[in-house]
Write a protein that holds these residues in place. Structure first.
Motif, PDB file in Angstrom:
ATOM      1  N   MET A   2      42.765  46.373  48.150  1.00  0.00           N
ATOM      2  CA  MET A   2      41.980  45.969  47.196  1.00  0.00           C
ATOM      3  C   MET A   2      42.688  45.046  46.196  1.00  0.00           C
ATOM      4  N   HIS A   3      43.757  45.061  46.008  1.00  0.00           N
ATOM      5  CA  HIS A   3      44.616  43.961  45.105  1.00  0.00           C
ATOM      6  C   HIS A   3      44.431  42.683  45.808  1.00  0.00           C
ATOM      7  N   ARG A   4      44.357  42.396  46.982  1.00  0.00           N
ATOM      8  CA  ARG A   4      44.135  41.358  47.637  1.00  0.00           C
ATOM      9  C   ARG A   4      42.763  40.522  47.057  1.00  0.00           C
ATOM     10  N   CYS A   5      41.976  41.255  46.495  1.00  0.00           N
ATOM     11  CA  CYS A   5      40.659  40.833  46.275  1.00  0.00           C
ATOM     12  C   CYS A   5      40.569  39.955  44.683  1.00  0.00           C
ATOM     13  N   LYS A   6      41.685  39.991  44.158  1.00  0.00           N
ATOM     14  CA  LYS A   6      41.459  39.157  42.699  1.00  0.00           C
ATOM     15  C   LYS A   6      41.544  37.724  43.041  1.00  0.00           C
ATOM     16  N   HIS A   7      40.520  37.087  42.413  1.00  0.00           N
ATOM     17  CA  HIS A   7      40.231  35.911  42.452  1.00  0.00           C
ATOM     18  C   HIS A   7      40.695  35.034  41.333  1.00  0.00           C
ATOM     19  N   GLY A   8      40.713  33.802  41.357  1.00  0.00           N
ATOM     20  CA  GLY A   8      40.892  32.974  40.133  1.00  0.00           C
ATOM     21  C   GLY A   8      39.872  32.774  39.299  1.00  0.00           C
ATOM     22  N   SER A   9      40.105  31.952  38.216  1.00  0.00           N
ATOM     23  CA  SER A   9      39.024  31.738  37.130  1.00  0.00           C
ATOM     24  C   SER A   9      38.550  32.935  36.470  1.00  0.00           C
ATOM     25  N   ASP A  10      39.395  33.979  36.568  1.00  0.00           N
ATOM     26  CA  ASP A  10      38.718  35.524  35.980  1.00  0.00           C
ATOM     27  C   ASP A  10      39.530  35.625  34.643  1.00  0.00           C
ATOM     28  N   SER A  11      39.400  36.785  34.173  1.00  0.00           N
ATOM     29  CA  SER A  11      39.787  37.000  32.782  1.00  0.00           C
ATOM     30  C   SER A  11      41.371  37.558  32.614  1.00  0.00           C
ATOM     31  N   GLU A  12      41.761  37.787  33.853  1.00  0.00           N
ATOM     32  CA  GLU A  12      43.279  38.138  33.929  1.00  0.00           C
ATOM     33  C   GLU A  12      43.535  39.547  33.613  1.00  0.00           C
ATOM     34  N   VAL A  13      42.467  40.409  33.505  1.00  0.00           N
ATOM     35  CA  VAL A  13      42.530  41.766  32.827  1.00  0.00           C
ATOM     36  C   VAL A  13      43.106  42.508  34.249  1.00  0.00           C
ATOM     37  N   ASN A  47      32.342  39.812  15.854  1.00  0.00           N
ATOM     38  CA  ASN A  47      32.674  41.170  15.778  1.00  0.00           C
ATOM     39  C   ASN A  47      31.571  42.297  15.747  1.00  0.00           C
ATOM     40  N   LYS A  48      30.656  42.141  16.608  1.00  0.00           N
ATOM     41  CA  LYS A  48      29.440  42.964  17.065  1.00  0.00           C
ATOM     42  C   LYS A  48      30.175  43.954  17.962  1.00  0.00           C
ATOM     43  N   GLY A  49      31.283  44.110  18.366  1.00  0.00           N
ATOM     44  CA  GLY A  49      31.730  44.972  19.363  1.00  0.00           C
ATOM     45  C   GLY A  49      31.368  45.057  20.636  1.00  0.00           C
ATOM     46  N   GLY A  50      30.861  43.731  21.110  1.00  0.00           N
ATOM     47  CA  GLY A  50      30.449  43.485  22.497  1.00  0.00           C
ATOM     48  C   GLY A  50      30.369  41.946  22.718  1.00  0.00           C
ATOM     49  N   LEU A  51      29.873  41.698  23.962  1.00  0.00           N
ATOM     50  CA  LEU A  51      29.574  40.322  24.355  1.00  0.00           C
ATOM     51  C   LEU A  51      28.199  40.037  24.848  1.00  0.00           C
ATOM     52  N   SER A  52      27.664  39.054  24.142  1.00  0.00           N
ATOM     53  CA  SER A  52      26.240  38.393  24.215  1.00  0.00           C
ATOM     54  C   SER A  52      26.199  37.586  25.519  1.00  0.00           C
ATOM     55  N   TRP A  53      24.928  37.160  26.138  1.00  0.00           N
ATOM     56  CA  TRP A  53      24.801  36.433  26.990  1.00  0.00           C
ATOM     57  C   TRP A  53      25.581  34.960  26.765  1.00  0.00           C
ATOM     58  N   GLU A  54      25.468  34.491  25.775  1.00  0.00           N
ATOM     59  CA  GLU A  54      26.093  33.192  25.245  1.00  0.00           C
ATOM     60  C   GLU A  54      27.601  33.378  25.138  1.00  0.00           C
ATOM     61  N   ASP A  55      28.113  34.666  24.735  1.00  0.00           N
ATOM     62  CA  ASP A  55      29.525  34.859  24.785  1.00  0.00           C
ATOM     63  C   ASP A  55      30.296  34.972  26.262  1.00  0.00           C
ATOM     64  N   GLN A 109      29.045  33.460  28.979  1.00  0.00           N
ATOM     65  CA  GLN A 109      29.013  32.159  29.496  1.00  0.00           C
ATOM     66  C   GLN A 109      30.113  31.289  28.782  1.00  0.00           C
ATOM     67  N   ALA A 110      30.488  31.534  27.615  1.00  0.00           N
ATOM     68  CA  ALA A 110      31.549  30.580  27.050  1.00  0.00           C
ATOM     69  C   ALA A 110      32.947  31.198  27.592  1.00  0.00           C
ATOM     70  N   MET A 111      33.085  32.483  27.918  1.00  0.00           N
ATOM     71  CA  MET A 111      34.223  33.193  28.480  1.00  0.00           C
ATOM     72  C   MET A 111      34.351  32.517  29.882  1.00  0.00           C
ATOM     73  N   ILE A 112      33.420  32.640  30.635  1.00  0.00           N
ATOM     74  CA  ILE A 112      33.280  32.047  32.018  1.00  0.00           C
ATOM     75  C   ILE A 112      33.717  30.562  32.066  1.00  0.00           C
TER      76      ILE A 112
END
Length: 243
Positions: A126-137, A160-168, A170-173
């Protein structure tokens, strides 16, 4: 000479716009060290219980173990379809997910140099499935990097709302996009969009805990159990009406 760690400078605004957490050592031991079998966070330092995230699996293997119904370490296309249905997705999305997921990940996980005609995914690779443009988590061995996970929120949970919104999200991606990486661009979007559809609350926020739980796959078990409980409750009501 100052011993202060400088992570942002005004002359490069992006370094100030996306701050990194600097105090993790006081909250988690060795936050930069990848965890082989535990997806941990500041709020959940012990990760998920073993019955939701097998300790003999890497975190990336845990992420897909829910779909392995017979626990044989091999995901058939039908397993993926059934898994998506158990998570509440309709027939169309569940059907479309199969060729994308197995078309992308079957060959990288194959033990052979030849493509698998059944498009099976072998979890041992499964480790071979890591792809680019990800969070590196996930690292390249399928382990979980707590520091990278916490960075998702220091950088993109700006209120600091304890999570990510749709806009957050998209910004992360956009922030994680690597140059000339169309496979990674598409995969990252689809993965996060599916998570948002599945886990966003009534305010449109995917909580930090649900994001952590999707990395080790424990979220899938929780969602499936909640849906099954609701289904049984509806059936009981209908049965009572006819009695």
């Amino acid at each position: 000479m100052s011993s202060k760690v400088v992570t942002g400078i005004p002359s490069v605004p992006i370094t100030e716009a996306r701050p990194v957490p600097l105090d993790l050592d006081s909250k988690l031991p060795h936050p930069g060290a990848p965890r082989a079998n535990k997806a941990i966070s500041v709020e959940k330092p012990n990760g998920s219980p073993a019955h939701l995230a097998r300790e003999d699996y890497s975190v990336m293997q845990q992420h897909v173990a829910f779909f392995d119904r017979d626990n044989d370490g091999v995901l058939w296309p039908w397993d993926t379809y059934i898994g998506f249905r158990r998570l509440g997705f309709g027939r169309i999305i569940s059907t479309l997910a199969v060729p994308f997921i197995h078309g992308s990940f079957s060959y990288p996980t194959s033990p052979s140099i030849f493509p698998d005609p059944f498009m099976r995914i072998n979890m041992k690779n499964m480790h071979r499935c890591k792809h680019g443009s990800d969070s590196e988590v996930y690292d390249t061995e399928g382990r979980f990097v707590p520091e990278k996970f916490e960075e998702l929120f220091s950088k993109y949970d700006r209120t600091n709302k304890g999570g990510l919104s749709w806009e957050d999200i998209q910004a992360m991606i956009l922030g994680n996009m690597n140059i000339v990486d169309p496979v990674g661009w598409v995969a990252e979007r689809l993965e996060w969009w599916v998570l948002y559809l599945l886990a966003a609350d009534d305010n449109g926020i995917v909580s930090k805990e649900k994001i952590r739980a999707q990395y080790d796959g424990s979220l899938w078990y929780q969602v499936a159990e909640e849906l099954e409980t609701k289904k049984e409750a509806r059936s009981a009501v209908q049965k009572a009406k006819w009695q």
